[in-house]
Scaffold this motif. Sequence first.
Motif, PDB file in Angstrom:
ATOM      1  N   ALA A 100       0.845  -1.197   0.000  1.00 55.13           N
ATOM      2  CA  ALA A 100       0.000   0.000   0.000  1.00 55.13           C
ATOM      3  C   ALA A 100       0.880   1.246   0.000  1.00 55.13           C
ATOM      4  CB  ALA A 100      -0.924  -0.005   1.218  1.00 55.13           C
ATOM      5  N   LEU A 101       0.257   2.399  -0.186  1.00 52.85           N
ATOM      6  CA  LEU A 101       1.002   3.647  -0.356  1.00 52.85           C
ATOM      7  C   LEU A 101       1.362   4.303   0.984  1.00 52.85           C
ATOM      8  CD1 LEU A 101      -0.906   5.306  -3.343  1.00 52.85           C
ATOM      9  CD2 LEU A 101       1.253   4.021  -3.397  1.00 52.85           C
ATOM     10  N   GLN A 102       2.526   4.904   0.972  1.00 56.56           N
ATOM     11  CA  GLN A 102       2.995   5.664   2.132  1.00 56.56           C
ATOM     12  C   GLN A 102       3.731   6.907   1.612  1.00 56.56           C
ATOM     13  OE1 GLN A 102       6.582   4.302   4.349  1.00 56.56           O
ATOM     14  NE2 GLN A 102       5.203   4.153   6.117  1.00 56.56           N
ATOM     15  N   PRO A 159       9.089   8.445   6.510  1.00 60.48           N
ATOM     16  CA  PRO A 159       7.631   8.553   6.538  1.00 60.48           C
ATOM     17  C   PRO A 159       7.222   9.734   7.430  1.00 60.48           C
ATOM     18  CG  PRO A 159       8.359   6.713   7.895  1.00 60.48           C
ATOM     19  CD  PRO A 159       9.587   7.299   7.263  1.00 60.48           C
ATOM     20  N   VAL A 160       6.031  10.262   7.186  1.00 63.56           N
ATOM     21  CA  VAL A 160       5.603  11.513   7.818  1.00 63.56           C
ATOM     22  C   VAL A 160       4.175  11.354   8.350  1.00 63.56           C
ATOM     23  CG1 VAL A 160       5.422  14.036   7.494  1.00 63.56           C
ATOM     24  CG2 VAL A 160       6.971  12.699   6.045  1.00 63.56           C
ATOM     25  N   GLY A 161       3.776  12.223   9.273  1.00 56.76           N
ATOM     26  CA  GLY A 161       2.386  12.266   9.755  1.00 56.76           C
ATOM     27  C   GLY A 161       2.289  11.896  11.219  1.00 56.76           C
ATOM     28  N   ASN A 162       2.233  12.895  12.092  1.00 53.27           N
ATOM     29  CA  ASN A 162       2.257  12.628  13.536  1.00 53.27           C
ATOM     30  C   ASN A 162       1.033  11.872  14.033  1.00 53.27           C
ATOM     31  OD1 ASN A 162       4.729  13.767  14.255  1.00 53.27           O
ATOM     32  ND2 ASN A 162       3.871  15.833  14.256  1.00 53.27           N
ATOM     33  N   MET A 209       1.745   8.427   9.664  1.00 57.30           N
ATOM     34  CA  MET A 209       0.301   8.274   9.462  1.00 57.30           C
ATOM     35  C   MET A 209      -0.155   8.706   8.073  1.00 57.30           C
ATOM     36  SD  MET A 209      -0.748   6.831  12.249  1.00 57.30           S
ATOM     37  CE  MET A 209      -2.527   6.908  11.990  1.00 57.30           C
ATOM     38  N   TYR A 210       0.695   9.369   7.299  1.00 60.10           N
ATOM     39  CA  TYR A 210       0.328   9.708   5.920  1.00 60.10           C
ATOM     40  C   TYR A 210       0.555   8.457   5.076  1.00 60.10           C
ATOM     41  CZ  TYR A 210       0.722  14.590   7.545  1.00 60.10           C
ATOM     42  OH  TYR A 210       0.605  15.773   8.228  1.00 60.10           O
ATOM     43  N   ALA A 211      -0.359   7.504   5.223  1.00 56.36           N
ATOM     44  CA  ALA A 211      -0.212   6.195   4.587  1.00 56.36           C
ATOM     45  C   ALA A 211      -1.583   5.543   4.544  1.00 56.36           C
ATOM     46  CB  ALA A 211       0.751   5.329   5.399  1.00 56.36           C
ATOM     47  N   GLN A 212      -1.727   4.558   3.669  1.00 58.03           N
ATOM     48  CA  GLN A 212      -3.007   3.853   3.616  1.00 58.03           C
ATOM     49  C   GLN A 212      -3.174   2.912   4.812  1.00 58.03           C
ATOM     50  OE1 GLN A 212      -2.483   2.456  -0.514  1.00 58.03           O
ATOM     51  NE2 GLN A 212      -4.255   3.715  -1.074  1.00 58.03           N
ATOM     52  N   TYR A 213      -2.065   2.323   5.250  1.00 50.89           N
ATOM     53  CA  TYR A 213      -2.107   1.432   6.408  1.00 50.89           C
ATOM     54  C   TYR A 213      -0.957   1.773   7.348  1.00 50.89           C
ATOM     55  CZ  TYR A 213      -5.568  -1.308   3.964  1.00 50.89           C
ATOM     56  OH  TYR A 213      -6.721  -1.693   3.327  1.00 50.89           O
ATOM     57  N   LEU A 261      -6.606  18.290   5.722  1.00 45.79           N
ATOM     58  CA  LEU A 261      -6.764  16.925   6.209  1.00 45.79           C
ATOM     59  C   LEU A 261      -6.460  15.977   5.056  1.00 45.79           C
ATOM     60  CD1 LEU A 261      -7.782  15.235   8.712  1.00 45.79           C
ATOM     61  CD2 LEU A 261      -9.971  15.085   7.497  1.00 45.79           C
ATOM     62  N   ILE A 262      -5.530  15.045   5.280  1.00 44.99           N
ATOM     63  CA  ILE A 262      -5.247  14.032   4.254  1.00 44.99           C
ATOM     64  C   ILE A 262      -6.196  12.863   4.453  1.00 44.99           C
ATOM     65  CG2 ILE A 262      -3.529  12.420   3.335  1.00 44.99           C
ATOM     66  CD1 ILE A 262      -1.349  14.356   4.055  1.00 44.99           C
ATOM     67  N   ARG A 263      -6.820  12.439   3.361  1.00 40.24           N
ATOM     68  CA  ARG A 263      -7.740  11.295   3.399  1.00 40.24           C
ATOM     69  C   ARG A 263      -7.149  10.181   2.544  1.00 40.24           C
ATOM     70  NH1 ARG A 263     -13.251  12.316   3.927  1.00 40.24           N
ATOM     71  NH2 ARG A 263     -13.276  10.048   3.721  1.00 40.24           N
ATOM     72  N   PRO A 264      -6.343   9.288   3.120  1.00 43.31           N
ATOM     73  CA  PRO A 264      -5.680   8.252   2.316  1.00 43.31           C
ATOM     74  C   PRO A 264      -6.664   7.282   1.666  1.00 43.31           C
ATOM     75  CG  PRO A 264      -4.625   8.494   4.454  1.00 43.31           C
ATOM     76  CD  PRO A 264      -5.917   9.252   4.513  1.00 43.31           C
TER      77      PRO A 264
END
Lengths: 378, 378
Positions: free
Chosen positions: B9-11, B97-100, B130-134, B373-376
């Motif tokens: 999955a994407l990250q 990877p990024v996203g607290n 957390m900027y990831a699909q999983y 807001l990012i919506r993966p």
Amino acid sequence: MAAHIPARALQLRSLVTPDQTVQVFLDEVDVPEPGPTEVLVRVEAAPINPSDLGLLLAGSDVTSATVSGPSDRPVVTAPLPDAAMRALGARIGTAMPVGNEGAGTVVAAGSAPSAQALLGKTVAAAGGAMYAQYRCVDVMFCLELPAGTIAVDGASAFVNPMTALGMVETMRLENHAGLVHTAAASNLGQMLNRLCLAEQIPLVNIVRRPEQADLLRSAGAAYVCDSTAPTFMADLTAVLKQTSATLAFDAIGGGRLASQILTCMEAAASADAGFSRYGSAVHKQVYLYGSLDRGPTELTRNFGMAWGIGGWLLTPFLQRIGLEGVARLRSRVAAELSTTFASSYTDQVSLAGALALDAIATYARQATGQKYLIRPDL
Amino acid sequence: MAAHIPARALQLRSLVTPDQTVQVFLDEVDVPEPGPTEVLVRVEAAPINPSDLGLLLAGSDVTSATVSGPSDRPVVTAPLPDAAMRALGARIGTAMPVGNEGAGTVVAAGSAPSAQALLGKTVAAAGGAMYAQYRCVDVMFCLELPAGTIAVDGASAFVNPMTALGMVETMRLENHAGLVHTAAASNLGQMLNRLCLAEQIPLVNIVRRPEQADLLRSAGAAYVCDSTAPTFMADLTAVLKQTSATLAFDAIGGGRLASQILTCMEAAASADAGFSRYGSAVHKQVYLYGSLDRGPTELTRNFGMAWGIGGWLLTPFLQRIGLEGVARLRSRVAAELSTTFASSYTDQVSLAGALALDAIATYARQATGQKYLIRPDL
């Protein structure tokens, strides 16, 4: 004994006038009777410390000072810049006595046994108004000097020794492993160097001239950096790596020195760590205890997030450690007054001599190595 | 349930290259199996907080950013100024990877009962990437959202709520009677305003535009000062007298604002006191928790000696209050997620949408009122 005590005697005072000048002069005041727990000290020696200058000169422009009156009762008048005047509103019209500390002979004592015990003794005293021929103080603020110590040798038994000890105590209370000190060739700096050598505390001495570095090295200092050297940042980082010193006491205040110290501490702390976006987790602290440079303090903030900077003053520190702590430090000062805590003076002047324009010009500059002692008995 | 989980999955990742650029792109990575105490979260919402930008953009010049690659897998490249590059040595060549924080559905769980209990639940999670699909996280870093809460409403359940609560807790731990907050119209600022109103804590809100003052006043704020008003210093001193607030949290960092706050705190503290040459004995503290202005911090030091300034970060604060303290704050956040701790977003974007140049230009500016807001899952 009472026969030798005059009814009135001289006291140095500093007055801020509404027309934006400071006047420094000698006033004749009543010699007080000691209360039950007080003693009357005939002051024989009182140093001019950097911490006295704010009250004494009030931030005035001493290069424009003038003197009037007879030679034994001079009146010095100096203009106050607007910036200095703004902070002095509450002082206007009140002639304030000056002199944080001094030493002399107890010539009268109150009825309490603790006061009577000091009669005839040579004591150091703190508590202000020591630039005077006589000063009445509570025994709480007296330190009986070891037998045979003359007043000149005990005059600086309080401010510098307690400050040096306070820096070391603060280091321990706040869990640091070593110290950094700026303006390190000062009387206080040399004392701190002796204290840290005795206690085996790593001390990084920052000076501003090669000859100051030599002075400290010849006194045994292991770590000395010259902030005017082109290699200063690299030099400082290297010794901070060796010492793990993360607490600095800075007498300069203005400019970028505090920021540079934090930057080098951070470089030393993160030298062996991987990338961390918020910097190292090692807390780095600088306390400003002086203001030799009155300009703004500039922080570049390239030292992570675990840092602090703040003011440091002796009196709140002594309150923090409490009466028992203060008593412990005072005993130590008394025991090592002629060694670790010895002070030396370049000039001794009478009360009137302290108001000579050339003397003022010299001590107002706070040059390293220059230290005046007022001798009210001269 | 396992049937719905893809193998890869994407990250989103951020890479500093040796030729002084940052590249931000989507990488296809293996979806991990949760360990015994871990859960696998299908991330459905993750905010772009100011605290994410350092890792994401690395201080690059986003106005010169370019984009390449297909629209669903864009690669953004931006040049890094020399000053930014100096601090990034340890990051070169590692795609981070990024996203607290974020929220989503637990789609797989480890064998531990605490992990199994979360299966199928909507949880908020902190811990990065957390900027990831999983994202696979330990249950320690999960907060089960109240039944019926969707991921979008729980995405910001950690950083801003815990920061606002952390400011109030710090105030209590360090014995202050009120707070000052800068950039006070931010999402975090509005949250802090609601929290202080609920707790009856005096909060002085400092903003930079009249419409921000209106926004806070309409939300019930009693004390709002506009730092661009010509009367700012007098306004601030007046409300500091009313509130006795002696602790400030500053998101700006650079310039003179922190110094101005200390100056006004000192003026308020010494308003009714007589002259004291070292200023008031009231301790005044400013914590810098952000760096909206990256320039140097300038301290004029006309605020006595009882002051401190330092960095403040959420993680060391949470370590300071310990597991029990953190648990207490988290329960409170969960209970008031739709009221005190509600967040709102101006834009929702997919992972690829977060890499559009116009989106980057907007969120890099950190303008008040703008929140992405990012919506993966989009």
